[in-house]
Design an enzyme around this catalytic site. Structure first.
Site, mmCIF file in Angstrom:
data_model
loop_
_atom_site.group_PDB
_atom_site.id
_atom_site.type_symbol
_atom_site.label_atom_id
_atom_site.label_comp_id
_atom_site.label_asym_id
_atom_site.label_seq_id
_atom_site.Cartn_x
_atom_site.Cartn_y
_atom_site.Cartn_z
ATOM 1 N N SER A 101 0.831 -1.199 0.000
ATOM 2 C CA SER A 101 0.000 0.000 0.000
ATOM 3 C C SER A 101 0.869 1.255 0.000
ATOM 4 C CB SER A 101 -0.918 -0.014 1.221
ATOM 5 O OG SER A 101 -1.474 1.249 1.407
ATOM 6 N N ARG A 117 1.000 8.369 5.452
ATOM 7 C CA ARG A 117 0.186 7.529 6.350
ATOM 8 C C ARG A 117 -1.280 7.961 6.319
ATOM 9 N NH1 ARG A 117 2.099 4.219 11.483
ATOM 10 N NH2 ARG A 117 0.075 3.517 12.217
ATOM 11 N N HIS A 146 -2.682 6.637 3.056
ATOM 12 C CA HIS A 146 -2.821 5.178 3.207
ATOM 13 C C HIS A 146 -4.095 4.834 4.000
ATOM 14 C CE1 HIS A 146 -1.776 1.066 4.572
ATOM 15 N NE2 HIS A 146 -2.078 1.496 5.790
#
Lengths: 209, 209
Positions: free
Chosen positions: A15, A40, A43
């Site tokens: 990912s 992050r 994601h």
């Protein structure tokens, strides 16, 4: 990215590579720590738009990492944010506290805002993370300007009413901040940013950097 | 929309009006119960795209409302989802259960997937809500096809790896479902959908409808 098993880590790595590709042009020139936080968030939300709307003040990362390294308390607006953060220090959430519920009714304010007032009355000192309620963010800004010991604010409330305004207000203060401009944001954004910073703190303190 | 104080309710109402306007064209012709769920998701994410990508199978709403009305258990993948749902019945989350952690390591699967297996082994019966982990969704689909007593699935895992695929897989089963097609989804979507359904259940049972 929160994964703890081999299988989970493999998914997270794949990912991360996809995220990097998707937002490559948007993060060019940003410091690596900032990139790590933004990656992050993207994601966690599968929404590349967060690379455009996530903003941090210059002192935000070092100030927050210092506080997290000292295991300062984290104050959050809602239980969902608390449930998502992995931290060795204390995470305070007062929205369901009986005093807060009463205070909110008596003063005709939201429980999320009353929870911030309650924290200030208990001499809170640390990082504030607002993932949901704009009223909590506006309130904690006022309280900080009046002397509450807030080191930095991750201010990413979500919604079409007052969220954008409360975040804009934060950028006009001297408080180190991370925000997502506009109505978007939310608890996964708050959790992703906070966990990324906790991770960065461990790297810095562990001398990995 | 989760707000409990006068002030909170006022904000929620204003937001609801804005949401209605934003997604008016996208929800035309949908049944009012479906509209209520979609509006709550858009309200929670401030992202009108959810009106395009949220899909429910025909039997999803009545089946889910029946189960919720009987206070059947809700099984969730992560603690954040549990923290956000307001329910009089039981909400089960096994991702941090010691047996699940061991099972995940031993079998090289994610903890979220192992948690579904653990629930099946404990004779779970009720609604499943997956807000984060595609591996949990794929696993619970297989378990249901093998006989696990799942009444319906709110399957809105998020991410660029396997999330879209796991949701597509769900639409090809006979299990009543709500999904968000593509990589988007997440815990606030899961919570918004579940709380909207709990609300609808109260209206139906209370004869308000």
């Amino acid at each position: 990215m929160g994964a703890s098993t081999k299988k989970g880590k493999k998914i997270a790595e794949k990912s991360r590579r996809i995220v990097k590709k998707l937002i490559k042009d948007k993060i060019e020139g940003l410091p690596p720590e900032e990139v790590e936080i933004i990656e992050r968030i993207v994601h966690s939300t599968a929404d590349p738009e967060y690379a455009d709307i996530t903003r941090m003040s210059q002192e935000f990362i070092p100030t927050t990492i210092n506080a997290l390294g000292d295991l300062k308390d984290i104050l959050v607006d809602v239980e969902m944010v608390k449930a998502g953060i992995s931290y060795d220090g204390d995470i305070k959430c007062y929205i369901n506290h009986p005093t807060v519920i009463k205070m909110a009714k008596d003063k005709n304010m939201t429980r999320a805002a009353a929870a911030m007032e309650y924290a200030a009355s208990k001499d809170f000192s640390g990082i504030v993370v607002v993932g949901n309620a704009p009223t909590a963010l506006s309130k904690v800004i006022k309280l900080t300007e009046a002397g509450m010991d807030v080191k930095s604010i991750i201010g990413v409330p979500v919604g079409f009413v007052a969220a954008a305004e409360s975040k804009k207000l934060l950028t006009k203060t001297n408080i180190p901040y991370l925000i997502t401009s506009g109505p978007k944001g939310g608890t996964p954004v708050a959790v992703a940013a906070t966990n990324a910073l906790i991770n960065l703190t461990k790297k810095w303190r562990g001398g990995i950097r």
